[in-house]
Each structure stands twice: as C-alpha cells, then as structure tokens.
Design a protein around this motif. Structure first.
Motif, PDB file in Angstrom:
ATOM      1  N   GLU A   1       0.907  -1.213   0.175  1.00  0.00           N
ATOM      2  CA  GLU A   1      -0.128  -0.039   0.112  1.00  0.00           C
ATOM      3  C   GLU A   1       0.965   1.118  -0.079  1.00  0.00           C
TER       4      GLU A   1
ATOM      5  N   ARG B   1      -1.056   0.180  10.376  1.00  0.00           N
ATOM      6  CA  ARG B   1      -1.632  -0.520   9.044  1.00  0.00           C
ATOM      7  C   ARG B   1      -0.741  -1.884   8.968  1.00  0.00           C
TER       8      ARG B   1
ATOM      9  N   LEU C   1       0.791   5.785  11.942  1.00  0.00           N
ATOM     10  CA  LEU C   1       0.131   5.141  10.985  1.00  0.00           C
ATOM     11  C   LEU C   1       0.438   3.961  10.104  1.00  0.00           C
TER      12      LEU C   1
ATOM     13  N   VAL D   1       3.681   0.864   3.073  1.00  0.00           N
ATOM     14  CA  VAL D   1       3.447  -0.460   3.674  1.00  0.00           C
ATOM     15  C   VAL D   1       3.522  -1.772   2.840  1.00  0.00           C
TER      16      VAL D   1
ATOM     17  N   GLU E   1      -2.343  -4.300  11.216  1.00  0.00           N
ATOM     18  CA  GLU E   1      -3.947  -4.730  11.023  1.00  0.00           C
ATOM     19  C   GLU E   1      -3.592  -5.724   9.763  1.00  0.00           C
ATOM     20  N   LEU E   2      -2.642  -5.789   8.978  1.00  0.00           N
ATOM     21  CA  LEU E   2      -2.520  -6.550   7.830  1.00  0.00           C
ATOM     22  C   LEU E   2      -1.837  -8.042   8.282  1.00  0.00           C
TER      23      LEU E   2
ATOM     24  N   SER F   1       0.928   5.682  -0.163  1.00  0.00           N
ATOM     25  CA  SER F   1      -0.186   6.810   0.173  1.00  0.00           C
ATOM     26  C   SER F   1       0.625   8.124   0.075  1.00  0.00           C
TER      27      SER F   1
END
Length: 318
Positions: free
Chosen positions: A51, A106, A102, A67, A109-110, A53
């Motif tokens: 990911e 993340r 952040l 990430v 979370e993954l 951003s």
C-alpha cells in the motif's frame, strides 16, 4: 494517532510517480528513476501486500507512506516493511510521529509480526527517528561504484580470456535474445539464486510474466542480458540497468544456479556486462550487495569497486 489538523491522506497513483521518486531520493547516485518506476508501478510479487499513500497539506503532496508485507507462510514469521518520508523541511515532529504510527498500525492490521525499515547511512534524521521508535540495526547493504573507463584495456582483456577458458570447458556466454526456448529455465535460475541471497526479509521472487516484462524494457533489454549456457541448460545470468532519466547504471542482478557455482561463472558474466557498458560509453557502474554476501563482494573487490554508501536495515517486533 491521526494526522494533525490540516493534513490528509490519499492513495498514491501512477501519476504520482515523479513526486514519489523525488521524496525517496536523497543521493543523486541512488536516485529512483521515474520512467522505470512508472513501468513497474503496478508490479507486485505473488502474495505480497503493498500500500502506498501520499500525505497532503492543503491538497499539496508533502510526503509518502509505504506498507509492504511478505506473503503469509505457515510456520514462518511474517515481515512487514514500513516507511514515512517527507520533502525536506516539511515534517514537524508531531507530523512525523503520526505518520509512523499510521504505517506501523496498518502493517499490524495486515498481519505483520516483525516491522522493518531502512535508510542510507547519510540519512541521520531518518536513522534517529527509527532508533527513537525502537528499531534496531539488523543488517547492511554495501553500495559500491566502479569506474570502468580508466580500466578499459584490463577489462576487455580479462573478459576475452575468461570467455575462451569457459568455451574450452563447454560453457558458452551468450545473451538472452539468442535463447528463445530457455526463458523459463532462466527464471528458475533467478528464483534459486535469489533464495540464497542473505536477507532478513524473505525475498519474494516476481512472477514469470513480470520477470520477462522487466528484461524486455529498453533500460535492460534481452540483448543485454548475459547468460552462461552449458549445452541447452542456462547456468547463470547477469545484467545491467541503464536508468533512462537519472543516467545511473546499476548491476541489477547476477546469479548462478547452485549446481554450477565455483566455476567462475558469476565473474565471467559480470565481465561481459562491463564490456557491454564500455562499448556504450559508460564510465561508472553501481551495485548493491548484502554485507554478508561474501562471494560477490570478493568479485567486486577484485574488480576495484569502491564503497559509496550503506543501505541500513532495521527491525523491531510489531
């Protein structure tokens, strides 16, 4: 921790390539090439989660977040790579901490179990940030440069002698475009060689299709990918990447099948890429190798490569 007021996030898209490369290039010799990055923007190895951003201030990009997670593998620790980078002078301590919170959150979370990140040895601020967040130095990649123009005759003569010796031993040095039926076998050599590169994060080989796509790009080219062949069996390969915008020339890969190691093939293949670069008027070749990759580092020292930078990798439990 959310971003401070006035800042926002959005997914990075291919039209953000130029900005992405600018933020993540802190040494002109190591600058990311936007043309090359654009061509590989959507390429992801099988099973990898990635990911990207942008951090915006008033709608204007000032930073990037990354990430990356290795594929899940039962019984093995799952590694995640994270990063938060900003244009010079754009990040306050509060913004930088929020950005790192952040990307780390993340990655957890993954499914990341270990977090990794990296910086070059000259990036003092990034290194201090990683240390403050609990990252410990894990390993280093040695980035070296070799000026070939001033040693032209030496390399031409050595490449010629080496090629003759291998031919006498039944090994031919040729290029990938002359092996229309050997591409799948070359891919197997790639995967085997990559599996033996010293690394903390699992090296995830790209798909066969992405492998071929990459070698057919104009900054590499099948006619410039050198291959050692015995009979109809590829034993190893090496190629350079000629970055179209930055002008830098890198040894992108050199690898030999396990069963063929110890025969001088890696050295012979690298010599052919040097001759090719000399013929193209190149003066300097850059390369990066893990500090524990003793065989290739020995070849580099023999050729006269000089260390330029270190690419430092850090890790901590997620």
């Amino acid at each position: 921790m959310p971003l401070p007021g006035g800042f926002s996030l959005r997914p990075a898209v291919i039209d953000d390539v130029d900005f992405w490369c600018r933020v993540r290039s802190t040494d002109p010799r190591l600058a990311r090439d936007p043309v090359q990055a654009r061509a590989s923007w959507d390429d992801v190895a099988p099973g990898v989660v990635r990911e990207r951003s942008l951090i915006l201030q008033g709608g204007i990009p000032i930073g990037v977040l990354l990430v990356w997670l290795a594929p899940p593998d039962e019984g093995r620790t799952r590694f995640g790579q994270v990063g938060a980078d900003f244009l010079d002078g754009e990040a306050t301590d509060e913004l930088r901490d929020a950005a790192w919170d952040l990307v780390e959150g993340r990655a957890r979370e993954l499914g990341a179990e270990v977090l990794t990140s990296h910086c070059y040895d000259h990036e003092t601020e990034r290194r201090e940030c990683l240390a403050a967040r609990g990252y410990l130095l894990d390993r280093a990649g040695i980035i070296s440069g070799l000026r070939i123009g001033e040693q032209r005759e030496r390399f031409l003569q050595e490449a010629g002698r080496t090629q003759e010796a291998l031919r006498a031993a039944g090994v031919e040095l040729t290029t990938m475009d002359r092996l229309p039926d050997g591409q799948r076998a070359l891919y197997q050599v790639l995967m085997e060689a990559e599996a033996d590169i010293p690394s903390t994060i699992p090296i995830v080989s790209e798909s066969y299709e992405v492998f071929l796509k990459g070698l057919r790009q104009p900054w590499i080219g099948e006619h410039r990918v050198w291959v050692a062949v015995e009979g109809d069996r590829p034993l190893g390969m090496s190629w350079l990447m000629y970055q179209p915008v930055t002008g830098n020339v890198y040894t992108n890969f050199t690898g030999v099948a396990r069963a063929a190691r110890g025969r001088g093939l890696a050295r012979a293949l690298k010599l052919q890429t040097i001759v090719q670069a000399l013929e193209a008027g190149v003066d300097m070749i850059l390369t990066e190798n893990d500090a524990e990759n003793a065989p290739i580092l020995k070849i580099n020292r023999d050729f006269g490569y000089q260390p330029l930078r270190e690419n430092l990798s850090f890790r901590k439990p997620a």
